[in-house]
Design an enzyme around this catalytic site. Structure first.
Site, mmCIF file in Angstrom:
data_model
loop_
_atom_site.group_PDB
_atom_site.id
_atom_site.type_symbol
_atom_site.label_atom_id
_atom_site.label_comp_id
_atom_site.label_asym_id
_atom_site.label_seq_id
_atom_site.Cartn_x
_atom_site.Cartn_y
_atom_site.Cartn_z
ATOM 1 N N CYS A 185 0.842 -1.205 0.000
ATOM 2 C CA CYS A 185 0.000 0.000 0.000
ATOM 3 C C CYS A 185 0.876 1.253 0.000
ATOM 4 C CB CYS A 185 -0.922 -0.013 1.223
ATOM 5 S SG CYS A 185 -1.830 1.520 1.470
ATOM 6 N N CYS A 227 -0.151 3.937 2.503
ATOM 7 C CA CYS A 227 0.171 3.629 3.896
ATOM 8 C C CYS A 227 1.670 3.763 4.160
ATOM 9 C CB CYS A 227 -0.249 2.205 4.250
ATOM 10 S SG CYS A 227 -1.878 1.751 3.659
ATOM 11 N N ASP A 228 2.479 3.184 3.293
ATOM 12 C CA ASP A 228 3.895 3.015 3.610
ATOM 13 C C ASP A 228 4.844 3.808 2.718
ATOM 14 O OD1 ASP A 228 2.975 1.235 5.499
ATOM 15 O OD2 ASP A 228 3.192 -0.496 4.192
#
Lengths: 102, 305
Positions: free
Chosen positions: B133, B136-137
Site C-alpha cells: 500500500c 500507507c507506507d
C-alpha cells in the site's frame, strides 16, 4: 517529558444489556503514524471511540520516532501501536481489543 | 447460541457490504453487517475520482460516508473477523472470535486481499522494504528509490503516490504496455520520476539484514539484471477472500471467486454475494455498490416468499 506523563489512564465503557460497565486501567499507549495514512486514521478513530488515550508520534516529521518504531516493530509499515510494550503492526482491531480488554 | 435471528447477515463491511446494508435496512429486514474493518480496500485509495457525485474524494472518506449512511438506519454493525460460517436449522450461523450470530440468509461481500509475488525475499522483507500500500507506507521512502510491480490502473495510481515521496519510481511490468486508465497513464508518462520497465518480471528481492538493496530481473535492463532500490510495492492484483464459503458448498470459479447470477444469487439457497469477492469482471467501487444493492433486493425477495 516526565515519565509519569506517559502513564495514561484509559477509561472505556461498554454497554451491556442496558447497564454501563466502566473499564479502568493504566496502560502506556504510543501510536506511530503519519498524515494521510488511512489505517492510522482508522486506528485513531477506534481509540477515540473507545475513550482510550494515547500518545501519537508522527514518523514523517519525527526521524527519531521513525527509528524508534522500526526498532520496536522490526519493520517500516504504519501504523504501529505499542500497548505497554506489546507492539502490534497495522490496525488489527481484534488484537488491540484483546490487549486493551475491550 | 445467538439470541437474535437476523433476517440478513452481511459478511464484509466494505462499500459493497454497506450498500447491501442500506437496501436491506430500507426493506425493513433485521440486518447485521460484520467484518474486520469498515471500508475495506477502498481505504487504500488516495483519491477516488470515478464515483458519481464526488469529483474527487479520498477512499477512506468515501468508505466512511457510505458506512455512516448505512448506520443511520436501524442496522447492527460488528467490526470483528468472521472465522467460520455454517448451516443451521433455520438458516446460517456466523462465528466470530467473540460471539456467534444467526441469520436467515447471508450476503458475502468479503472482498479481496493483495496477491503475492511468491519470489525469494518477499516474505523476508515483508513490511520492511516490501509493501502493498503506497498510501500507507510510501511516506517512509522520502528521497529514495522504489519500484511498483504490476501494470494495472491501480499500479499506476500507486506509482503516482510514490512519486510524491520517492526520488525515483520504477514500474516493473511483465506486459508490453501498462493497462492504466488513459487519464492515469498520461499522468504516469508525464511524471519525470517514473520509469517503466516493460516485458520484465522480478525474480528475487535482495538485501542485507533487514534492508532491501536491489531486485533481480529476468532480463537485462540498461545492461544489468540487478536494479538498486530501497523498496518494492507489489501490485499484481488481488485474490478473492472466499474461503468462508467452503463449508456451505458455494460454487466458485477457477479464480476462486463466488459465482453469482445477475441477481447476486449463488448456487446455495439463501446465500448471495456482492463486490470484489464475486466473479464479476470489473472490480470498481461503483460496481460493487450496485452488486450490494442487487444482492439485498434478492435477499428480500427470498425472505418474503
Amino acid at each position: 517529558m516526565a515519565w509519569q506523563i506517559l502513564v495514561l489512564v484509559i477509561i472505556g465503557s461498554i454497554e451491556l444489556t442496558g447497564a454501563t460497565r466502566v473499564i479502568t486501567m493504566e496502560k502506556k499507549i504510543i501510536i506511530y503514524s503519519a498524515d494521510n495514512c488511512p489505517w492510522c486514521r482508522k486506528l485513531k478513530d477506534f481509540l477515540l471511540d473507545n475513550s482510550v488515550e494515547f500518545i501519537e508520534k508522527n514518523v514523517n516529521l519525527d526521524h527519531e520516532a521513525a527509528n524508534e518504531m522500526i526498532t520496536k516493530s522490526g519493520q517500516q509499515g504504519i501504523p504501529v501501536i505499542d500497548i505497554d510494550g506489546k507492539v502490534i503492526v497495522g490496525f488489527n482491531r481484534d488484537a488491540i481489543e484483546q490487549e486493551l480488554g475491550l | 447460541m445467538a439470541d437474535v435471528i437476523y433476517d440478513v447477515i452481511i459478511i464484509g463491511c466494505g462499500v459493497s457490504g454497506f450498500a447491501a446494508a442500506i437496501y436491506s435496512a430500507r426493506f425493513k429486514l433485521n440486518t447485521l453487517i460484520v467484518g474486520k474493518v469498515s471500508g475495506g480496500t477502498i481505504n487504500n485509495a488516495k483519491e477516488v475520482e470515478n464515483y458519481p457525485g464526488f469529483k474527487s474524494i479520498s477512499g477512506i472518506d468515501l468508505g466512511d460516508r457510505i458506512r455512516d449512511h448505512a448506520t443511520s438506519y436501524d442496522i447492527t454493525l460488528k467490526e470483528t473477523e468472521v472465522i467460520s460460517v455454517e448451516k443451521n436449522k433455520g438458516g446460517f450461523t456466523v462465528r466470530t472470535k467473540k460471539e456467534d450470530f444467526s441469520g436467515r440468509c447471508l450476503i458475502f461481500a468479503t472482498g479481496t486481499a493483495h496477491r503475492k509475488l511468491k519470489i525469494p525475499g518477499e516474505e523476508r522483507f515483508h513490511g520492511n522494504g516490501v509493501h502493498a500500500c503506497a498510501l500507507c507506507d510510501g511516506i517512509t521512502y522520502k528521497g529514495r528509490t522504489v519500484a511498483i510491480i504490476g501494470g494495472s490502473d491501480s499500479a499506476a495510481r500507486e506509482a503516482l503516490i510514490l512519486s510524491e515521496h520517492a526520488r525515483k519510481v520504477y514500474i516493473i511490468y511483465r506486459g508490453n504496455d501498462i493497462r492504466a486508465e488513459p487519464i492515469n497513464k498520461k499522468r504516469v508518462e508525464d511524471n519525470q520520476k517514473i520509469e517503466i520497465i516493460r516485458n520484465t518480471n522480478i525474480t528475487e528481492i535482495m538485501g542485507k539484514g533487514r534492508v532491501v538493496e536491489s531486485v533481480m530481473l529476468d532480463k537485462e535492463y540498461k545492461g544489468s539484471k540487478v536494479i538498486a532500490l530501497d523498496g518494492v510495492f507489489v501490485n499484481i492484483g488481488h485474490v478473492p477472500l472466499t474461503s468462508l464459503t467452503h463449508s456451505l458448498g458455494v460454487k466458485l470459479n477457477e479464480k476462486k471467486e463466488i459465482m453469482t447470477d445477475t441477481e447476486g444469487k449463488t448456487n446455495v439457497a439463501g446465500v448471495f454475494a456482492a463486490g470484489d469477492c464475486t466473479g464479476f469482471f470489473w472490480k470498481q467501487a461503483i460496481t460493487g455498490v450496485a452488486q450490494g444493492c442487487t444482492a439485498a433486493y434478492s435477499a428480500y425477495n427470498f425472505l418474503k416468499r
